[in-house]
Write an enzyme that holds these catalytic residues in place. Sequence first.
Site, PDB file in Angstrom:
ATOM      1  N   LYS A 149     -13.222  -5.274  -8.278  1.00  0.00           N
ATOM      2  CA  LYS A 149     -11.836  -4.794  -8.271  1.00  0.00           C
ATOM      3  C   LYS A 149     -11.683  -3.831  -9.449  1.00  0.00           C
ATOM      4  CE  LYS A 149      -7.180  -6.547  -7.379  1.00  0.00           C
ATOM      5  NZ  LYS A 149      -6.856  -5.736  -6.211  1.00  0.00           N
TER       6      LYS A 149
HETATM    7  N1  PMP Z   1      -8.598  -5.801  -0.443  1.00  0.00           N
HETATM    8  C1  PMP Z   1      -8.214  -4.890  -1.348  1.00  0.00           C
HETATM    9  C2  PMP Z   1      -8.852  -3.547  -1.334  1.00  0.00           C
HETATM   10  C3  PMP Z   1      -7.232  -5.211  -2.293  1.00  0.00           C
HETATM   11  O1  PMP Z   1      -6.852  -4.319  -3.207  1.00  0.00           O
HETATM   12  C4  PMP Z   1      -6.646  -6.497  -2.286  1.00  0.00           C
HETATM   13  C5  PMP Z   1      -5.614  -6.880  -3.301  1.00  0.00           C
HETATM   14  N2  PMP Z   1      -4.433  -6.154  -3.202  1.00  0.00           N
HETATM   15  C6  PMP Z   1      -7.049  -7.408  -1.288  1.00  0.00           C
HETATM   16  C7  PMP Z   1      -8.049  -7.031  -0.404  1.00  0.00           C
HETATM   17  C8  PMP Z   1      -6.461  -8.779  -1.210  1.00  0.00           C
HETATM   18  O2  PMP Z   1      -6.906  -9.570  -2.292  1.00  0.00           O
HETATM   19  P1  PMP Z   1      -6.006 -10.717  -2.923  1.00  0.00           P
HETATM   20  O3  PMP Z   1      -5.724 -11.666  -1.829  1.00  0.00           O
HETATM   21  O4  PMP Z   1      -6.861 -11.303  -3.991  1.00  0.00           O
HETATM   22  O5  PMP Z   1      -4.769 -10.080  -3.451  1.00  0.00           O
END
Ligand code: PMP
Length: 288
Positions: A149
């Site tokens: 991330k």
């Molecule tokens: N994929 C991407 C590219 C993201 O940026 C996110 C978070 N916004 C998610 C999936 C979902 O992850 P999470 O459930 O940890 O927010």
Amino acid sequence: MKIYLDGKLVEKHEAAVSVFDHGLLYGDGVFEGIRTYDSLVFRLKEHIDRLYKSADAIQLKIPLTKMEMMEAVIMTLKANRLTDAYIRLVVTRGVGDLGLDPRKCKRPTIFIITDKIALYPKEFYEKGLAIVTATTKRNLPQALDPRIKSLNYLNNILAKIDAIESGAEEAIMLTNDDYVAECTGDNIFIVKDGELLTPPPDVGALEGITRDAVIGIARRNGIPFKEKMLRMEDVYAADEVFLTGTAAEIIPVVAIDGRKIGAGEPGAITLKLRNEFKKLTATDGVRY
Ligand code: PMP
């Protein structure tokens, strides 16, 4: 509004980073988006673990222990007296010079913003979203692994622009060989013949915290689940499709590229999972 910046709480107008910060110059850094529900931080430990894993993957050493980082998050929430908040936690490589060399950055910059949560309009949850397939492909895991991330979200932003140009809120991103990866800011699930399916993260998707929570709910509720490589044909032919993410939670999808999905309304399994997710967010978290 108080912002946590490098160990101190400062006012919003004082919360500034250098134009030489490599987070800004190169997108060199990592981040998390976290959410609180009625003074419970949902899955804080999991978010902090993912942050440190992302940092590790780009060889960025965070100068705080995980415990200190969690305390910093809680301190910021308390200072702003927010009970239902969205938390943006960012760690950049820090201030360097105009070259790429990360060794010039002596100390990572850390900031934490806690703000009110901005949600999709309620009608999207009730009626479901119409989304599209992006023409922009998801980053190749061998080049920049979507499991990291990182602050480098240009790949997602280009796909978001594809969505906007088609009049949609979200877009499905495919891998270079046309497997379904994820959406620009959410993971994707389908339901087919009672079975819940989602792509394995190593095809090119973030291991979403909400995704994990949904998989856990499915297991506890006897909903058959497996990770599976999916093509768009599988998604078009699904009985139900929904997206998951910290901000979106669980949001039904009822049309993709102008094609109706299932009955064209949020499905029974999606609604069951939404209900169970709501219960989870009311109990599963760190209280502050
Ligand atoms: N994929 C991407 C590219 C993201 O940026 C996110 C978070 N916004 C998610 C999936 C979902 O992850 P999470 O459930 O940890 O927010």
